[in-house]
Motif scaffolding. Structure first.
Motif, PDB file in Angstrom:
ATOM      1  N   ARG A  70     -22.811  -3.649  65.479  1.00  0.00           N
ATOM      2  CA  ARG A  70     -23.473  -4.909  65.166  1.00  0.00           C
ATOM      3  C   ARG A  70     -23.125  -5.323  63.740  1.00  0.00           C
ATOM      4  NH1 ARG A  70     -28.776  -7.096  67.506  1.00  0.00           N
ATOM      5  NH2 ARG A  70     -28.477  -5.415  69.008  1.00  0.00           N
ATOM      6  N   HIS A  71     -22.884  -6.615  63.561  1.00  0.00           N
ATOM      7  CA  HIS A  71     -22.570  -7.173  62.248  1.00  0.00           C
ATOM      8  C   HIS A  71     -23.633  -8.226  61.917  1.00  0.00           C
ATOM      9  CE1 HIS A  71     -18.639  -5.248  62.644  1.00  0.00           C
ATOM     10  NE2 HIS A  71     -18.663  -5.695  63.897  1.00  0.00           N
ATOM     11  N   THR A  72     -24.197  -8.118  60.733  1.00  0.00           N
ATOM     12  CA  THR A  72     -25.258  -9.032  60.300  1.00  0.00           C
ATOM     13  C   THR A  72     -24.800  -9.790  59.076  1.00  0.00           C
ATOM     14  OG1 THR A  72     -26.951  -7.480  61.083  1.00  0.00           O
ATOM     15  CG2 THR A  72     -27.667  -9.215  59.576  1.00  0.00           C
ATOM     16  N   ILE A  73     -24.928 -11.097  59.105  1.00  0.00           N
ATOM     17  CA  ILE A  73     -24.729 -11.915  57.916  1.00  0.00           C
ATOM     18  C   ILE A  73     -26.046 -12.634  57.641  1.00  0.00           C
ATOM     19  CG2 ILE A  73     -22.234 -12.201  58.133  1.00  0.00           C
ATOM     20  CD1 ILE A  73     -22.745 -14.907  59.437  1.00  0.00           C
ATOM     21  N   GLY A  74     -26.398 -12.724  56.354  1.00  0.00           N
ATOM     22  CA  GLY A  74     -27.682 -13.315  56.049  1.00  0.00           C
ATOM     23  C   GLY A  74     -27.788 -13.800  54.625  1.00  0.00           C
ATOM     24  N   SER A  75     -28.889 -14.507  54.380  1.00  0.00           N
ATOM     25  CA  SER A  75     -29.162 -15.044  53.051  1.00  0.00           C
ATOM     26  C   SER A  75     -30.667 -15.083  52.842  1.00  0.00           C
ATOM     27  CB  SER A  75     -28.567 -16.436  52.901  1.00  0.00           C
ATOM     28  OG  SER A  75     -28.863 -16.985  51.633  1.00  0.00           O
ATOM     29  N   ARG A  76     -31.080 -14.833  51.598  1.00  0.00           N
ATOM     30  CA  ARG A  76     -32.503 -14.884  51.238  1.00  0.00           C
ATOM     31  C   ARG A  76     -32.665 -15.729  49.985  1.00  0.00           C
ATOM     32  NH1 ARG A  76     -36.601 -11.433  48.314  1.00  0.00           N
ATOM     33  NH2 ARG A  76     -34.850 -10.424  47.262  1.00  0.00           N
ATOM     34  N   PHE A  77     -33.626 -16.640  50.005  1.00  0.00           N
ATOM     35  CA  PHE A  77     -33.940 -17.493  48.866  1.00  0.00           C
ATOM     36  C   PHE A  77     -35.374 -17.196  48.456  1.00  0.00           C
ATOM     37  CE2 PHE A  77     -35.476 -21.761  47.324  1.00  0.00           C
ATOM     38  CZ  PHE A  77     -34.802 -21.729  46.113  1.00  0.00           C
ATOM     39  N   PHE A  78     -35.588 -16.837  47.184  1.00  0.00           N
ATOM     40  CA  PHE A  78     -36.904 -16.393  46.751  1.00  0.00           C
ATOM     41  C   PHE A  78     -37.180 -16.864  45.328  1.00  0.00           C
ATOM     42  CE2 PHE A  78     -33.682 -13.275  45.774  1.00  0.00           C
ATOM     43  CZ  PHE A  78     -33.963 -12.843  44.484  1.00  0.00           C
ATOM     44  N   GLY A  79     -38.462 -16.886  44.962  1.00  0.00           N
ATOM     45  CA  GLY A  79     -38.811 -17.293  43.608  1.00  0.00           C
ATOM     46  C   GLY A  79     -40.294 -17.562  43.472  1.00  0.00           C
ATOM     47  N   ALA A  80     -40.675 -18.032  42.280  1.00  0.00           N
ATOM     48  CA  ALA A  80     -42.073 -18.363  41.984  1.00  0.00           C
ATOM     49  C   ALA A  80     -42.095 -19.424  40.894  1.00  0.00           C
ATOM     50  CB  ALA A  80     -42.845 -17.119  41.540  1.00  0.00           C
TER      51      ALA A  80
END
Length: 474
Positions: free
Chosen positions: A275-285
Motif C-alpha cells: 500500500r502507498h499513502t500520499i497525504g497532507s496536513r495543515f495545522f496551526g493556531a
C-alpha cells in the motif's frame, strides 16, 4: 508477579528518595522564573537540556542533576538520564458489547533511558521497557513484554550549510509523525511500538525532511525476545514545517508512506498487501482558534486486486481564554473509507498502518477503518493542577459492505449483510491531576451504547470502561 512487585518497589523507592520539598504541590521545579525547562516528550530523545551547562540557569529542581552530567573531556560531552513509571488499572464491563462480560486488570510500565552525547555531532541513545500485567486471563505482547530494549540507536549530525544539518540514525527507535494517524508510538496501551529503522533527516528551520526504512518490532510475552516483524515493512519521505520562520504561524506536512504486509486480513479476506499513502496536513493556531486538517489517499494491491482507499480527518477548536475554567470547545470529524463489495478484487478499506493507541478515546473499542464519526469535545482547566475533559462520539460505517475493526486492525464485526449504518454512541469523561510537571494522575470513564449495526451482528450490551493511572516522569 515478582517483576510486578519489583516495578512497584522501584516506584515507591523513587518517591521516598525525593526531597520533601519536591513532593509539595506548590513546587513545580522552576524556582528561577527566567528559566523554562523543556517539556518532557513521549519520544524522550528530542529533549534538550544543554542550557543546564550554565550554573546560573539551574533552578535547584531535584531532577536537574540527572539531566546534564558533564563528562569532562569536552563541553559538548554529557549524559542525560530519565525515567517514566506508570501504574494503570482498567476495567471493562461488556467488552466488545458483551463478548467478554467482565475484564479488570493492572498494567505496570517503566521506561528508563540514557542519552549520551560524545561531542556536538555524535550521540548514543538507549531506553529499556519493562511492561507487566496482572489479573488478565488472556493477554499478549501489547499488555506485557517483560524487559526489552525499546530504543537503542546511534546518530551522527553532519553540518551541510549555515543553519542546515543532516542527521543519520540507525537502530531501534520510536517514530512519531504528524497527529500520529499513520505512524505512532502506541503510547496509551502498556507496550509502546518501536521500529528497527534507518533514518536520514535534513533540518533547516523551519523545515524538516525525513527519509526512512523500517520494520516494526513484534512484541511477544517474555523478556528479551522481541524481534522485527519479517512480514511487515515501512518506508517513507515526510516533510514538515511552518510556512514562515515564526513558530506560531500555520504549518504544513507533505508525505509519502509505503507499506507491505505479507499476511494482511480484512473483511474481504487474507492476502499480501502493498500500500502507498500520499497525504497532507495543515495545522496551526491563531486568536484562540486551533485547527488540524489532514487528507490521505492510498493505492497499491491486495492479493490479486487493487487498493483504492482514502481518509479525511479534521479537528477544530476554540478556547475562551478569558472565561471561567478557560473552556475549549472542539470538534473532531473523520471519514475513513471502507470496502464497497467484499466479493470483488478491489479493496477499498483504508489502512491507518501504525495508528496511535486508544484512537477514539479511552475505551478503545474501534480503530480508524470504515468509519464516519463526529466527536465534539469540551476541556476545562479547573485550576492550576486539575483538568476535566468531556466528549461524545457518534459512529457510522462509511461502507455497508465492510465490517468494523479494532484499534489494532483486527476485524471486530464482519458486515454479515447488515444494511444498518449506525454503529453506536460513546461518551467519555477524564479527570486529570498534575500537581508537579513530573507527576500526574487521571481517572476516566467511558460508555459505548450500541447502534443498530452492533445489534444486527451479535452481542449488543452497552460497554462500560473505567481507567485510573498514576505516572512519574522526568
Amino acid at each position: 508477579m515478582a517483576a510486578v512487585l519489583a516495578a512497584t518497589a522501584i516506584f515507591a523507592a523513587v518517591l521516598v528518595a525525593l526531597p520533601a520539598k519536591a513532593l509539595s504541590a506548590d513546587v513545580d521545579g522552576t524556582e528561577n522564573s527566567n528559566v523554562v525547562p523543556p517539556k518532557t516528550t513521549l519520544l524522550r530523545y528530542d529533549e534538550d537540556y544543554t542550557y543546564l551547562r550554565d550554573p546560573a540557569k539551574r533552578t535547584g529542581a531535584w531532577w536537574e542533576p540527572y539531566k546534564y552530567i558533564p563528562l569532562g573531556f569536552s563541553d559538548d560531552a554529557y549524559l542525560t538520564l530519565g525515567l517514566e513509571l506508570r501504574f494503570r488499572e482498567e476495567a471493562y464491563r461488556n467488552f466488545n458489547w458483551g463478548e467478554l462480560p467482565v475484564n479488570q486488570y493492572q498494567w505496570y510500565r517503566m521506561l528508563p533511558y540514557a542519552d549520551l552525547h560524545l561531542g556536538p555531532n555524535l550521540r548514543l541513545f538507549g531506553q529499556v521497557l519493562g511492561a507487566w500485567v496482572t489479573d488478565k486471563e488472556t493477554f499478549g505482547g501489547i499488555d506485557a513484554t517483560g524487559i526489552e530494549l525499546l530504543q537503542g540507536f546511534a546518530d551522527i549530525k553532519l553540518p551541510l550549510a549555515s543553519g542546515t544539518d543532516l542527521t543519520l540514525r540507525g537502530g531501534r527507535q520510536l517514530l512519531s509523525y504528524g497527529s500520529e494517524r499513520l505512524i505512532s508510538l502506541r503510547y496509551g496501551p502498556n507496550v509502546l511500538r518501536s521500529f528497527d529503522a534507518a533514518l536520514a533527516s535534513i533540518n533547516s528551520s523551519p523545515l524538516r525532511v525525513d527519509a526512512l526504512y523500517a520494520r516494526p518490532v513484534r512484541n511477544l510475552v517474555g523478556s528479551f525476545n522481541d524481534r522485527f516483524d519479517p512480514e511487515r515493512s515501512l518506508w517513507s519521505i515526510y516533510a514538515t514545517g511552518q510556512l514562515t520562520k515564526i513558530s506560531s504561524e500555520p504549518g504544513l506536512d507533505l508525505y509519502y508512506i509505503g507499506y507491505r504486509n505479507a499476511a494482511a486480513e480484512f473483511n474481504q479476506g487474507r492476502g499480501d498487501e502493498e500500500r502507498h499513502t500520499i497525504g497532507s496536513r495543515f495545522f496551526g493556531a491563531a486568536e484562540g482558534w486551533d485547527w488540524n486538517f489532514e487528507g490521505m489517499a492510498q493505492f497499491g494491491h491486495f492479493g490479486h486486486g487493487d487498493v483504492r482507499a482514502w481518509s479525511m480527518a479534521s479537528e477544530t477548536g476554540y478556547r475562551f481564554a478569558g472565561a471561567t475554567f478557560s473552556p475549549r470547545l472542539g470538534l473532531r470529524a473523520n471519514i475513513i473509507s471502507g470496502d464497497r463489495n467484499p466479493n470483488d478484487s478491489t479493496l477499498e478499506t483504508f489502512n491507518p498502518l501504525f495508528p496511535k493507541g486508544k484512537y477514539f478515546g479511552e475505551i478503545g473499542l474501534l480503530g480508524p477503518y470504515n468509519l464516519i464519526n463526529a466527536h465534539p469535545t469540551l476541556t476545562l482547566q479547573l485550576d492550576k493542577h486539575w483538568t476535566l475533559d468531556l466528549a461524545t462520539v457518534f459512529y457510522w460505517r462509511e461502507s455497508l459492505g465492510d465490517g468494523i475493526y479494532g484499534p489494532g486492525g483486527d476485524l471486530v464485526r464482519p458486515s454479515d449483510n447488515s444494511r444498518s449504518r449506525y454503529i453506536g454512541t460513546q461518551a467519555d469523561i477524564i479527570l486529570g491531576w498534575q500537581p508537579a510537571p513530573w507527576f500526574g494522575a487521571a481517572l476516566s470513564y467511558s460508555v459505548f451504547v450500541p447502534g443498530q449495526f452492533i445489534r444486527d451482528t451479535g452481542a449488543s450490551n452497552s460497554a462500560h470502561f473505567v481507567g485510573v493511572e498514576a505516572m512519574l516522569k522526568f
